[in-house]
Design an enzyme around this catalytic site. Structure first.
Site, PDB file in Angstrom:
ATOM      1  N   GLU A 176      -5.843  14.300  11.594  1.00  0.00           N
ATOM      2  CA  GLU A 176      -6.690  15.299  10.972  1.00  0.00           C
ATOM      3  C   GLU A 176      -6.743  16.600  11.882  1.00  0.00           C
ATOM      4  OE1 GLU A 176     -10.535  13.416  10.002  1.00  0.00           O
ATOM      5  OE2 GLU A 176     -10.037  12.863   7.998  1.00  0.00           O
ATOM      6  N   GLU A 226      -5.969   9.065   3.488  1.00  0.00           N
ATOM      7  CA  GLU A 226      -7.268   8.620   3.667  1.00  0.00           C
ATOM      8  C   GLU A 226      -8.207   9.125   2.834  1.00  0.00           C
ATOM      9  OE1 GLU A 226      -8.525   8.932   7.656  1.00  0.00           O
ATOM     10  OE2 GLU A 226     -10.635   9.222   7.353  1.00  0.00           O
TER      11      GLU A 226
END
Length: 325
Positions: free
Chosen positions: A163, A251
């Site tokens: 991320e 995710e």
């Protein structure tokens, strides 16, 4: 009489073809689909047919290493009806991680990879970092070793940057990905590589404006939590996909982005509709017994009970339901 015969034959045909057309991820194994690749916006199998991976992600390796084993992966496959598992290799935390003890982290990821290979499912290897551009040498070292050791297995999928915090795709994130891709491709020319996108892997619009070219079998990561990322983020995803960006949801959570409850069933259903509309693959966060909304397991669950129904949380039950659908 004739109508009864026709109806009976119809039932026979339905029963016969059901295993072939089933979307239960438990049945969509590596043996069935083999080497994956990317064709346009789609993930496809060895025969060029569209394939959808659905499964469960582990929690950060540094904090829940007790789930990094074959017992856990067995439960994820058989009881959570998954054809992909995602180990999250912690890189740089106050408690340690790859930068502190690479041997320990390598042992954990290897255990999950080998369990996934034995269980005939795919394994999505996540470099769990928020500032990976500052750890490029470590990233290259990690993925070079993995691609040399396991790159010949069709089970392997690489996620090179979990991320990214930064929104600077073209100047920062993209060059990082290109360097890590080069390291992987030196050893593994085929397996799919998934690239984290800006703003915690929500910025598909920035990636589609300046995609990586001259590479095959790459996709772009989308993360969302149903309580936080809602219709504006779905619109960004639709727009990027319509412009030709291949997307993989590496995710997602049914709750808020900080992992807190409650489960947002209404928004989650809207997200599932989008995932099915485009045939996107998706991995739930997380196989964890931490007392928080995003955990799929109730507190105190051990590997021996992973994904048993009585040990699933509300979030875990929703994820399993959709893995089976």
């Amino acid at each position: 009489m004739k109508s009864s015969l026709v109806f009976g034959l119809f039932l026979v045909v339905i029963c016969w073809i059901h295993p072939v057309i089933s979307k239960d991820a438990l049945l969509e194994t590596v043996t069935k689909h083999g080497q994956l690749s990317v064709n346009g916006i789609h993930l496809v199998d060895k025969d060029g047919e569209k394939v959808q991976l659905k499964g469960m992600g582990l929690f950060w390796s540094i904090w829940m290493p007790y789930f990094y084993n074959k017992t856990t992966v067995d439960g994820i496959k058989n009881l959570c009806h998954s054809n992909v598992v995602r180990p999250m290799i912690a890189v740089d935390t106050q408690s340690g991680g790859y930068l502190t003890d690479p041997d320990a982290e390598n042992a954990l990821v290897d255990a999950v990879i080998e369990a996934a290979i034995a269980d005939d499912i795919y394994v999505l290897i996540d470099w769990q970092d928020f500032e990976a551009e500052n750890h490029l040498d470590a990233s290259i070292e990690f993925f070079d070793r993995l691609s040399k050791k396991y790159g010949s297995y069709p089970n392997i999928i690489y996620e090179t940057y979990n991320e990214p915090i930064t929104k600077d795709w073209s100047a920062v994130i993209k060059p990082y990905h290109e360097a890590v891709i080069a390291a992987i491709r030196a050893n593994d020319p085929d397996n799919v590589i998934i690239l984290g996108t800006p703003n915690y892997s929500t910025g598909l619009d920035l990636a589609v404006a300046d995609p990586i070219t001259n590479q095959s079998n790459i996709m772009y990561s989308l993360h969302f939590y149903a309580g936080t990322q809602q219709e504006p983020f779905r619109e960004i995803a639709r727009g990027a996909i319509k412009k030709g960006l291949p997307v993989f949801v590496t995710e997602y959570g049914t709750v808020n982005a900080d992992a807190s409850p409650p489960v947002n069933k209404e928004e989650m259903d809207l997200w599932y509709d989008l995932l099915e509309e485009y045939g996107l693959s998706y991995v739930n966060f997380a196989i964890s017994d931490k007392d928080e909304g995003a955990s799929a397991l109730i507190p105190g669950t051990t590997p021996e009970h992973v994904c048993e129904e009585e040990y699933l949380t509300e979030s875990g039950k929703i994820a399993v339901e959709h893995n089976k659908a």
